[in-house]
Design a protein around this motif. Structure first.
Motif, PDB file in Angstrom:
ATOM      1  N   ALA A   1       0.843  -1.195   0.000  1.00 13.11           N
ATOM      2  CA  ALA A   1       0.000   0.000   0.000  1.00 13.11           C
ATOM      3  C   ALA A   1       0.875   1.240   0.000  1.00 13.11           C
ATOM      4  N   ASP A   2       0.597   2.168  -0.914  1.00 13.61           N
ATOM      5  CA  ASP A   2       1.291   3.459  -0.944  1.00 13.61           C
ATOM      6  C   ASP A   2       0.466   4.488  -0.171  1.00 13.61           C
ATOM      7  N   TYR A   3       1.139   5.445   0.451  1.00 12.14           N
ATOM      8  CA  TYR A   3       0.437   6.554   1.097  1.00 12.14           C
ATOM      9  C   TYR A   3       1.326   7.785   1.060  1.00 12.14           C
ATOM     10  N   PRO A   4       0.751   8.981   1.227  1.00 12.42           N
ATOM     11  CA  PRO A   4       1.537  10.217   1.124  1.00 12.42           C
ATOM     12  C   PRO A   4       2.634  10.291   2.186  1.00 12.42           C
ATOM     13  N   ALA A   5       3.788  10.804   1.810  1.00 12.98           N
ATOM     14  CA  ALA A   5       4.922  10.919   2.736  1.00 12.98           C
ATOM     15  C   ALA A   5       4.590  11.873   3.873  1.00 12.98           C
ATOM     16  N   GLN A   6       5.117  11.569   5.044  1.00  7.94           N
ATOM     17  CA  GLN A   6       4.915  12.394   6.218  1.00  7.94           C
ATOM     18  C   GLN A   6       6.280  12.832   6.734  1.00  7.94           C
ATOM     19  N   GLU A   7       6.415  14.133   6.973  1.00  8.80           N
ATOM     20  CA  GLU A   7       7.686  14.672   7.427  1.00  8.80           C
ATOM     21  C   GLU A   7       7.932  14.383   8.907  1.00  8.80           C
ATOM     22  N   GLU A   8       6.857  14.144   9.644  1.00  8.93           N
ATOM     23  CA  GLU A   8       6.962  13.918  11.082  1.00  8.93           C
ATOM     24  C   GLU A   8       6.657  12.462  11.407  1.00  8.93           C
ATOM     25  N   THR A   9       7.007  12.082  12.617  1.00  6.83           N
ATOM     26  CA  THR A   9       6.678  10.737  13.085  1.00  6.83           C
ATOM     27  C   THR A   9       5.164  10.553  13.053  1.00  6.83           C
ATOM     28  N   HIS A  10       4.722   9.381  12.621  1.00  6.14           N
ATOM     29  CA  HIS A  10       3.287   9.101  12.534  1.00  6.14           C
ATOM     30  C   HIS A  10       3.024   7.649  12.927  1.00  6.14           C
ATOM     31  N   ILE A  11       1.748   7.306  13.037  1.00 11.59           N
ATOM     32  CA  ILE A  11       1.325   5.997  13.529  1.00 11.59           C
ATOM     33  C   ILE A  11       0.579   5.264  12.423  1.00 11.59           C
ATOM     34  N   ILE A  12       0.917   3.987  12.238  1.00  9.45           N
ATOM     35  CA  ILE A  12       0.157   3.121  11.321  1.00  9.45           C
ATOM     36  C   ILE A  12      -0.466   2.024  12.162  1.00  9.45           C
ATOM     37  N   LYS A  13      -1.776   1.860  12.011  1.00  8.43           N
ATOM     38  CA  LYS A  13      -2.488   0.788  12.702  1.00  8.43           C
ATOM     39  C   LYS A  13      -2.981  -0.204  11.654  1.00  8.43           C
ATOM     40  N   LEU A  14      -2.576  -1.455  11.799  1.00  7.45           N
ATOM     41  CA  LEU A  14      -3.005  -2.523  10.898  1.00  7.45           C
ATOM     42  C   LEU A  14      -3.942  -3.444  11.660  1.00  7.45           C
ATOM     43  N   GLU A  15      -5.190  -3.530  11.208  1.00  7.40           N
ATOM     44  CA  GLU A  15      -6.153  -4.450  11.830  1.00  7.40           C
ATOM     45  C   GLU A  15      -6.250  -5.684  10.957  1.00  7.40           C
TER      46      GLU A  15
END
Length: 190
Positions: free
Chosen positions: A101-115
């Motif tokens: 899965a592609d998603y837009p780049a984030q310059e800051e730390t972020h969270i990914i939740k996979l259910e």
């Protein structure tokens, strides 16, 4: 052809984990070293991801899962939603166990939740998760190929007997491609 340049996962946590199959197994490079939940039903893994420069694309790869559906949610640290529960289905005629899965780049730390939503009565599991900058390899040239190499050991012993130890097959890639150099190509990477 696409690939993930650098794995940007900082940490992982799980809704629950089997003591023999901890969540930390999901961030190794080994697809057969599994994270497994303790009980059946929908379970999740949550990853803290280091940011990258804007103008790039991030990618998420989930490898060797038994889930029939994986819901992906990407949020910032202050809970602003970037990708809202986008679903990816792994069931079908070919029993696909990997997803991209592609998603837009984030310059800051972020969270990914996979259910992970497994079949009824099954325990959710996952072999490996990679998150990082998505690179596209342009114009693969003649003979870009994938082969299998048998790493089993076969030796004839001094007494004339044959020693054989079965090992896993390894995927081997060969070929050439053109890769655009990054602006920071000559900077020291650590």
């Amino acid at each position: 052809m696409k690939g993930i340049h650098t794995d940007n996962i900082a940490s992982v946590s799980a809704s629950e984990e089997n003591a023999d199959f901890p969540a930390s197994n999901a961030i190794t490079d080994y697809r057969t070293q599994l994270w497994k939940a303790e009980s059946t039903g929908t379970q999740y893994l949550e990853f803290s991801i280091m940011g990258v420069d804007f103008g790039k694309t991030m990618a998420l790869a989930v490898i060797n899962t038994n889930a029939v559906r994986v819901d992906v949610t990407v949020t910032t640290l202050n809970s602003t939603i970037i990708v809202d529960a986008e679903s990816y289905y792994t069931e079908g005629d070919f029993n696909i166990v990997d997803l991209w899965a592609d998603y837009p780049a984030q310059e800051e730390t972020h969270i990914i939740k996979l259910e992970f939503v497994p079949d009824t009565g099954e325990i959710a599991q996952c072999g490996a998760v990679c998150v990082g900058e998505s690179l596209e390899f342009l114009n693969p040239k003649y003979g870009l190929s994938e082969n299998l190499e048998d790493k089993s050991i076969l030796k004839k012993l001094d007494n004339g007997e044959v020693y054989y130890k079965k090992r896993n097959l390894v995927r081997v890639f060969s070929g050439s491609t053109e890769i655009r150099r990054n602006d920071k190509f000559y900077e020291f990477l650590y």
